[in-house]
Design a protein around this motif. Sequence first.
Motif, mmCIF file in Angstrom:
data_model
loop_
_atom_site.group_PDB
_atom_site.id
_atom_site.type_symbol
_atom_site.label_atom_id
_atom_site.label_comp_id
_atom_site.label_asym_id
_atom_site.label_seq_id
_atom_site.Cartn_x
_atom_site.Cartn_y
_atom_site.Cartn_z
ATOM 1 N N LYS A 259 0.834 -1.210 0.000
ATOM 2 C CA LYS A 259 0.000 0.000 0.000
ATOM 3 C C LYS A 259 0.862 1.251 0.000
ATOM 4 O O LYS A 259 0.589 2.217 -0.719
ATOM 5 N N ARG A 260 1.909 1.236 0.845
ATOM 6 C CA ARG A 260 2.792 2.400 0.910
ATOM 7 C C ARG A 260 3.513 2.610 -0.414
ATOM 8 O O ARG A 260 3.676 3.746 -0.869
ATOM 9 N N ARG A 261 3.938 1.529 -1.060
ATOM 10 C CA ARG A 261 4.601 1.630 -2.360
ATOM 11 C C ARG A 261 3.695 2.277 -3.401
ATOM 12 O O ARG A 261 4.127 3.125 -4.186
ATOM 13 N N LYS A 262 2.424 1.867 -3.402
ATOM 14 C CA LYS A 262 1.468 2.437 -4.354
ATOM 15 C C LYS A 262 1.251 3.923 -4.088
ATOM 16 O O LYS A 262 1.187 4.722 -5.031
ATOM 17 N N LEU A 263 1.135 4.295 -2.825
ATOM 18 C CA LEU A 263 0.956 5.711 -2.497
ATOM 19 C C LEU A 263 2.188 6.528 -2.864
ATOM 20 O O LEU A 263 2.072 7.657 -3.348
ATOM 21 N N LEU A 264 3.376 5.966 -2.629
ATOM 22 C CA LEU A 264 4.598 6.674 -2.996
ATOM 23 C C LEU A 264 4.703 6.837 -4.514
ATOM 24 O O LEU A 264 5.128 7.892 -4.995
ATOM 25 N N ALA A 265 4.316 5.818 -5.263
ATOM 26 C CA ALA A 265 4.344 5.918 -6.724
ATOM 27 C C ALA A 265 3.362 6.975 -7.207
ATOM 28 O O ALA A 265 3.671 7.761 -8.109
ATOM 29 N N TYR A 266 2.176 7.021 -6.587
ATOM 30 C CA TYR A 266 1.177 8.034 -6.939
ATOM 31 C C TYR A 266 1.717 9.438 -6.670
ATOM 32 O O TYR A 266 1.615 10.334 -7.505
ATOM 33 N N LEU A 267 2.310 9.612 -5.498
ATOM 34 C CA LEU A 267 2.830 10.925 -5.127
ATOM 35 C C LEU A 267 3.996 11.334 -6.022
ATOM 36 O O LEU A 267 4.116 12.494 -6.401
ATOM 37 N N LYS A 268 4.825 10.374 -6.397
ATOM 38 C CA LYS A 268 5.960 10.655 -7.270
ATOM 39 C C LYS A 268 5.484 11.131 -8.636
ATOM 40 O O LYS A 268 6.046 12.060 -9.224
ATOM 41 N N ASN A 269 4.429 10.514 -9.151
ATOM 42 C CA ASN A 269 3.891 10.915 -10.461
ATOM 43 C C ASN A 269 3.147 12.243 -10.390
ATOM 44 O O ASN A 269 3.145 13.007 -11.347
ATOM 45 N N LYS A 270 2.523 12.518 -9.243
ATOM 46 C CA LYS A 270 1.720 13.723 -9.118
ATOM 47 C C LYS A 270 2.565 14.954 -8.806
ATOM 48 O O LYS A 270 2.410 15.997 -9.435
ATOM 49 N N ASP A 271 3.455 14.846 -7.804
ATOM 50 C CA ASP A 271 4.258 16.000 -7.381
ATOM 51 C C ASP A 271 5.584 15.491 -6.831
ATOM 52 O O ASP A 271 5.659 15.019 -5.696
ATOM 53 N N ILE A 272 6.632 15.598 -7.623
ATOM 54 C CA ILE A 272 7.937 15.041 -7.275
ATOM 55 C C ILE A 272 8.549 15.732 -6.055
ATOM 56 O O ILE A 272 9.242 15.103 -5.255
ATOM 57 N N GLU A 273 8.267 17.017 -5.873
ATOM 58 C CA GLU A 273 8.833 17.741 -4.726
ATOM 59 C C GLU A 273 8.248 17.243 -3.407
ATOM 60 O O GLU A 273 8.969 17.077 -2.421
ATOM 61 N N ARG A 274 6.937 17.029 -3.371
ATOM 62 C CA ARG A 274 6.302 16.488 -2.165
ATOM 63 C C ARG A 274 6.813 15.082 -1.884
ATOM 64 O O ARG A 274 7.033 14.703 -0.724
ATOM 65 N N TYR A 275 7.044 14.313 -2.936
ATOM 66 C CA TYR A 275 7.592 12.961 -2.809
ATOM 67 C C TYR A 275 8.982 13.004 -2.174
ATOM 68 O O TYR A 275 9.268 12.286 -1.222
ATOM 69 N N ARG A 276 9.837 13.857 -2.695
ATOM 70 C CA ARG A 276 11.200 13.962 -2.158
ATOM 71 C C ARG A 276 11.192 14.428 -0.702
ATOM 72 O O ARG A 276 11.996 13.981 0.112
ATOM 73 N N GLU A 277 10.280 15.331 -0.387
ATOM 74 C CA GLU A 277 10.200 15.852 0.973
ATOM 75 C C GLU A 277 9.773 14.770 1.968
ATOM 76 O O GLU A 277 10.377 14.633 3.031
ATOM 77 N N ILE A 278 8.762 13.991 1.617
ATOM 78 C CA ILE A 278 8.283 12.953 2.538
ATOM 79 C C ILE A 278 9.309 11.834 2.682
ATOM 80 O O ILE A 278 9.504 11.297 3.764
ATOM 81 N N ILE A 279 10.011 11.516 1.607
ATOM 82 C CA ILE A 279 11.056 10.497 1.669
ATOM 83 C C ILE A 279 12.171 10.956 2.602
ATOM 84 O O ILE A 279 12.688 10.187 3.421
ATOM 85 N N LYS A 280 12.519 12.220 2.507
ATOM 86 C CA LYS A 280 13.591 12.769 3.340
ATOM 87 C C LYS A 280 13.172 12.811 4.813
ATOM 88 O O LYS A 280 13.947 12.453 5.700
ATOM 89 N N LYS A 281 11.917 13.237 5.084
ATOM 90 C CA LYS A 281 11.429 13.326 6.453
ATOM 91 C C LYS A 281 11.384 11.958 7.132
ATOM 92 O O LYS A 281 11.783 11.824 8.282
ATOM 93 N N LEU A 282 10.884 10.974 6.393
ATOM 94 C CA LEU A 282 10.713 9.650 6.985
ATOM 95 C C LEU A 282 11.967 8.797 6.921
ATOM 96 O O LEU A 282 12.085 7.801 7.644
ATOM 97 N N GLY A 283 12.896 9.171 6.047
ATOM 98 C CA GLY A 283 14.119 8.387 5.908
ATOM 99 C C GLY A 283 13.874 7.012 5.335
ATOM 100 O O GLY A 283 14.489 6.028 5.752
ATOM 101 N N ILE A 284 12.986 6.916 4.363
ATOM 102 C CA ILE A 284 12.619 5.621 3.794
ATOM 103 C C ILE A 284 13.690 5.114 2.847
ATOM 104 O O ILE A 284 14.180 4.006 2.980
ATOM 105 N N ARG A 285 14.069 5.930 1.895
ATOM 106 C CA ARG A 285 15.065 5.510 0.898
ATOM 107 C C ARG A 285 16.347 6.264 1.133
ATOM 108 O O ARG A 285 16.366 7.372 1.638
ATOM 109 N N LYS A 286 17.445 5.646 0.694
ATOM 110 C CA LYS A 286 18.738 6.297 0.919
ATOM 111 C C LYS A 286 19.428 6.596 -0.373
ATOM 112 O O LYS A 286 19.139 6.134 -1.399
#
Length: 89
Positions: free
Chosen positions: A62-89
């Motif tokens: 579910k999280r992967r699908k939401l991240l893919a949706y956010l990445k396609n919709k708004d890349i800046e919001r995607y990068r911000e949430i990834i950075k805040k949560l520390g999901i990907r390195k």
Amino acid sequence: MQFKAINKKEIFKEYGKSEFDSGSTEGQIALFTHRIKYLTEHLKVNRKDLATERSLVLLVGKRRKLLAYLKNKDIERYREIIKKLGIRK
């Protein structure tokens, strides 16, 4: 430990638009991330808990699908949430 309304409100307040905005993509991703961390710790102790393992796999999907949706919709919001949560390195 279960996720009570107080914990959810804190998560939504920190990552979402407000503490009552449970529908925002960022808030849902943050909530899923906290639940995934909890279930991962639970599985380290209880290795044979297959029901928890299945729910963990479903949450990650579910999280992967939401991240893919956010990445396609708004890349800046995607990068911000990834950075805040520390999901990907």
